[in-house]
Design an enzyme around this catalytic site. Structure first.
Site, short mmCIF file in Angstrom:
data_model
loop_
_atom_site.label_atom_id
_atom_site.label_comp_id
_atom_site.label_asym_id
_atom_site.label_seq_id
_atom_site.Cartn_x
_atom_site.Cartn_y
_atom_site.Cartn_z
N GLU A 266 -43.31 -84.00 3.10
CA GLU A 266 -42.75 -83.59 4.38
C GLU A 266 -41.25 -83.41 4.24
O GLU A 266 -40.57 -84.27 3.67
CB GLU A 266 -42.98 -84.65 5.48
CG GLU A 266 -44.37 -84.74 6.05
CD GLU A 266 -44.43 -85.73 7.22
OE1 GLU A 266 -43.38 -85.98 7.85
OE2 GLU A 266 -45.52 -86.25 7.49
N GLU A 320 -45.58 -79.10 18.20
CA GLU A 320 -46.70 -79.89 18.71
C GLU A 320 -46.29 -80.60 20.00
O GLU A 320 -45.51 -81.54 19.99
CB GLU A 320 -47.13 -80.91 17.65
CG GLU A 320 -47.61 -80.25 16.35
CD GLU A 320 -47.82 -81.27 15.25
OE1 GLU A 320 -48.77 -82.08 15.35
OE2 GLU A 320 -47.01 -81.25 14.29
N LYS A 323 -46.62 -84.70 20.73
CA LYS A 323 -46.05 -85.73 19.86
C LYS A 323 -45.11 -86.61 20.68
O LYS A 323 -44.28 -86.13 21.45
CB LYS A 323 -45.28 -85.11 18.70
CG LYS A 323 -46.16 -84.37 17.70
CD LYS A 323 -45.48 -84.24 16.35
CE LYS A 323 -45.41 -85.57 15.64
NZ LYS A 323 -44.90 -85.46 14.27
N GLU A 329 -39.11 -84.26 17.89
CA GLU A 329 -40.46 -84.43 17.35
C GLU A 329 -41.41 -83.30 17.74
O GLU A 329 -42.37 -83.02 17.03
CB GLU A 329 -41.04 -85.77 17.80
CG GLU A 329 -40.49 -86.97 17.06
CD GLU A 329 -40.86 -86.95 15.59
OE1 GLU A 329 -42.05 -87.02 15.29
OE2 GLU A 329 -39.95 -86.84 14.75
#
Length: 453
Positions: A266, A320, A323, A329
């Site tokens: 990541e 997303e 999250k 985030e």
């Protein structure tokens, strides 16, 4: 991804079956997270990945719908055994066998599973699953051997940089003492014996955002900068990412494992954030991911490991919306859920030896799909003529390509303008699935479609 701002001691802290050591350049993949309620179905995602030349992804589970959609796609995937299964997997070999049988063997080789991440950032798991990590990894590997999958599928476990006690300067990199004997050494020994690699999640954004008064933004974003010299070994660093990665290499060497390779599972930069998340912006995200992709595919390596190509998964494919945590985030995605790009990243390649975006050979044009939904087609047309920068003057009232006055015809002209403007590169004729490439000159009335800009 562990959400934390690293202390200053840690600030320097889209495939063919070519092995890491054989490839002249590195490899790029993308994390396909799904903590959202508005993402396209897996079949659409596979088409998106193909259109962008992305052929390596990582997911955070073994979702059967995702793995089925990936079958025969030639997209390699890293899957994950979640943290909540570590205890059971560590204590029960039959459970590990069943998990591998149901989640791996059932899909392989139609779905090209290349590795299993056993847990994710286990050391920072509040449920204290660290004691189960290495036993769980061993049992999963035993299961792979049992089903004759161990030669094709690696095992590892992603660690966060918070596993390091020191990382500045990089040459002083070391693991936290309480982790070394119980888990770091046994894990690295298993990785060495199975010819696997250590998975690392590295986020220069956290280090920069928490220490913007001490770290140059150019240093964090792969831009030109004066760099810094490591007083421990005399090596010069011009990127925070390189410094973080070399701190991990130094930490492994310090415990006797300088021969184990590293995969960055990541890394990324958010396109938006809260007021206190310094540096979170679309421009910075584009600079970071674009700069990293360029480095990887051009064969750049870190100062401490000049012979080791970079092996990186960007975080993440989509924004997303479910999250938890700060705004950042929910804004790491390269794409919005409607499949539009958040910003342009030139990783439209096969992910191994190519060093520049690949273009369609010969004359080709981009036209709209006749069966695309009108709302989606209109949105794509608006994007092409607006943010996309296509030349849409010829389809204005009274202009040469205004007739035929149809959404399909106008969209085709705009899509082709965008496609030609971007040198007919793979991935520039997609528009959320509303467009496709043709090799015969399209005709709409008397309108002529250009073949270059």
């Amino acid at each position: 991804m562990a959400v934390s701002f690293l202390p200053y001691c840690l600030i320097l802290s889209f495939f063919s079956a070519i092995s890491i050591t054989q490839a002249s350049s590195g490899r790029i993949g993308v994390n396909y997270g799904r903590i959202a309620n508005n993402l396209p179905p897996p079949e659409n995602v596979v088409n998106l990945l193909k259109s962008q030349g992305i052929n390596r992804i990582k997911i955070y589970d073994t979702d059967k719908n995702v793995l089925t959609a990936l079958a025969h796609s030639r997209i390699k995937v890293v899957v994950c055994l979640p943290n909540e299964l570590l205890s059971r997997t560590a204590s029960d070999q039959s459970f590990a066998d069943k998990w591998v049988r149901r989640n791996i063997r059932k899909h392989f080789p139609a779905t090209e599973i290349e590795a299993i991440a056993v847990g994710n950032e286990v050391f920072v798991d509040p449920k204290n699953t660290t004691p189960y990590l290495v036993p769980a990894m061993k049992n999963i590997h035993t299961s792979l051997v049992k089903y004759n999958l161990d030669k094709s599928i690696k095992i590892s476990s992603p660690i966060a940089l918070s596993a390091l006690a020191n990382s500045y300067p990089p040459s002083s990199g070391s693991f936290k003492p309480d982790l070394v004997e119980p888990v770091i050494k046994p894990m690295l020994d298993l990785l060495r014996k199975t010819s696997s690699y250590l998975m690392v999640n590295a986020y220069p954004f956290f280090a920069y955002s928490g220490n913007a008064d001490k770290i140059s933004l150019d240093y964090a974003l792969f831009r030109d900068n004066v760099g810094t010299v490591d007083p421990g070994n005399g090596l010069r660093y011009n990127s925070l990412f390189d410094a973080q990665l070399d701190a991990v290499y130094a930490a492994m060497s310090a415990v006797g494992f300088n021969d184990v390779k590293v995969m960055v599972t990541e890394t990324g930069w958010p396109s938006a954030g809260d007021v206190n998340e310094i540096g979170a912006s679309e421009a910075n995200a584009a600079a970071y991911n674009g700069g990293l992709v360029k480095r990887v595919l051009n064969g750049n390596r870190t100062p401490l490991r000049p012979k080791e190509p970079l092996n990186v998964f960007l975080f993440a494919l989509f924004n997303e919306n479910q999250k938890p945590g700060p705004t950042s985030e929910r804004n790491y995605g390269l794409f919005y859920p409607n499949e539009r790009k958040v910003y342009a990243v030139p990783f439209l390649v096969n992910g191994n030896r190519e060093q520049a975006p690949v273009a369609h050979e010969g004359e080709s044009w981009c036209v709209s799909n006749g069966d695309a939904a009108k709302e989606k087609l209109q949105a794509a047309l608006d994007y092409a003529c607006g943010e996309g920068g296509a030349d849409c003057r010829p389809i204005q009232p009274g202009a040469t390509c205004y007739n035929p006055k149809s959404l399909e015809a106008h969209a085709s002209f705009a899509f082709n303008s965008y496609y030609q403007k971007n040198a007919r590169r793979v991935g520039t004729c997609y528009f959320g699935g509303t467009a496709h490439v043709v090799t015969q000159h399209p005709r709409y009335g008397k309108c002529k479609f250009p073949t270059e800009h």
